[in-house]
Design an enzyme around this catalytic site. Structure first.
Site, mmCIF file in Angstrom:
data_model
loop_
_atom_site.group_PDB
_atom_site.id
_atom_site.type_symbol
_atom_site.label_atom_id
_atom_site.label_comp_id
_atom_site.label_asym_id
_atom_site.label_seq_id
_atom_site.Cartn_x
_atom_site.Cartn_y
_atom_site.Cartn_z
ATOM 1 N N GLY A 2 85.066 -57.754 -3.885
ATOM 2 C CA GLY A 2 84.871 -56.328 -4.127
ATOM 3 C C GLY A 2 84.018 -56.018 -5.343
ATOM 4 O O GLY A 2 83.787 -54.835 -5.655
ATOM 5 N N PRO A 56 89.494 -58.173 -6.319
ATOM 6 C CA PRO A 56 89.072 -59.408 -5.648
ATOM 7 C C PRO A 56 87.577 -59.629 -5.835
ATOM 8 O O PRO A 56 86.802 -58.664 -5.889
ATOM 9 C CB PRO A 56 89.415 -59.144 -4.173
ATOM 10 N N ASP A 71 87.265 -39.527 -9.220
ATOM 11 C CA ASP A 71 87.034 -38.501 -8.192
ATOM 12 C C ASP A 71 88.290 -37.743 -7.787
ATOM 13 O O ASP A 71 88.308 -37.093 -6.737
ATOM 14 C CB ASP A 71 86.389 -39.119 -6.940
ATOM 15 N N VAL A 121 81.355 -47.208 -9.394
ATOM 16 C CA VAL A 121 82.044 -46.342 -10.355
ATOM 17 C C VAL A 121 82.676 -47.182 -11.462
ATOM 18 O O VAL A 121 82.568 -46.860 -12.651
ATOM 19 C CB VAL A 121 83.110 -45.476 -9.652
#
Length: 265
Positions: free
Chosen positions: A61, A58, A123, A38
């Site tokens: 991620g 990080p 979302d 996303v």
């Protein structure tokens, strides 16, 4: 004939929609929190709008696309988790949150509201000051479809349907019209010329097809502008005729045979 009633004369108010605007973030700092799929999509939209993007996440991620943006120095990367003090570092134009932690996302949203920062929490429609739509892009042409957070997949389907109906050269035609508008302002820069400029440009847009606007050269535009003062718009055939006449005249000027040169004697 009786005068139209107000409800027939003016657009009906529907309510419940979003204010659809083309937000200018060129050169402005934008904070993206997260580095997954996303976040990658958000970053593309921001870079296409020439924003200055900082990503806090990080390294573990970051997905492949965001890692690529970092490696190419297209974004600034802060290799750690978000800290509340990050919201104080810059005068952020907007904050985009795209992390898989609803509680943390809500906390960031509340911090943004305290600091009066515009934010979008992926979302979570109730925690968004604005939504991202499904966008079709062709050069200067941008078309966004929004379902106001209710059906992102449907927005993509509708966007693809609309894109298929457009001429393949729509973006180039719009570029040509934009160039002509710039040239017209140079010819008629006075503010009082505004209404006439708008009316004449409307006539130009109505007169020529997409294909003709795409084929328009700088010379064609220069010739077309000579019709602004008399407030006329020639056919594209006549416009090209001016170009052909100029070419023939140039050839005649180079050598018209009047000097009686003879070759091979």
């Amino acid at each position: 004939m009786a005068e139209s009633r107000p409800q027939e004369k003016y657009p009906a108010i529907q309510g419940g929609g979003s204010l659809m605007i083309a937000w200018q973030v060129k050169g402005k700092p934008v904070l993206v929190i997260g580095g997954g799929e996303v976040a990658a999509g958000r970053i593309v939209h921001l870079l296409n709008a020439d924003a200055v993007v900082t990503v806090i996440c990080p390294s573990s991620g970051l997905n492949a696309e965001v890692s690529y943006r970092v490696a190419q120095k297209q974004v600034t990367h802060v290799d750690r988790i978000f800290l509340p003090s990050d919201l104080d570092d810059k005068d952020w134009s907007m904050v985009l949150v795209a992390i898989d932690d609803p509680a943390a996302s809500t906390q960031i949203w509340k911090l943004c509201k305290q600091k009066r920062l515009v934010a979008n929490i992926a979302d979570v429609p109730p925690e968004c000051d604005f939504y991202f739509g499904s966008v079709h892009r062709d050069g200067p042409l941008q078309i966004m479809v929004s379902t106001n957070g209710k059906g992102p997949r449907l927005a993509s389907m509708i966007r693809r349907f609309i894109a298929k109906q457009l001429p393949s050269n729509a973006g180039r035609a719009i570029e040509a019209i934009g160039e002509l508008r710039v040239k017209l302002r140079q010819v008629a820069p006075e503010p009082e010329e505004g209404p006439k400029r708008m009316s004449w440009m409307k006539d130009v847009s109505d007169k020529y097809s997409w294909e003709e606007m795409c084929e328009m050269t700088d010379e064609d535009m220069t010739n077309l502008l000579t019709f602004y003062e008399p407030n006329r718009v020639p056919s594209f055939h006549d416009l090209r005729g001016m170009r052909a006449s100029a070419i023939e005249a140039a050839k005649a000027d180079v050598f018209d045979g009047s000097f009686g040169f003879s070759v091979g004697v």
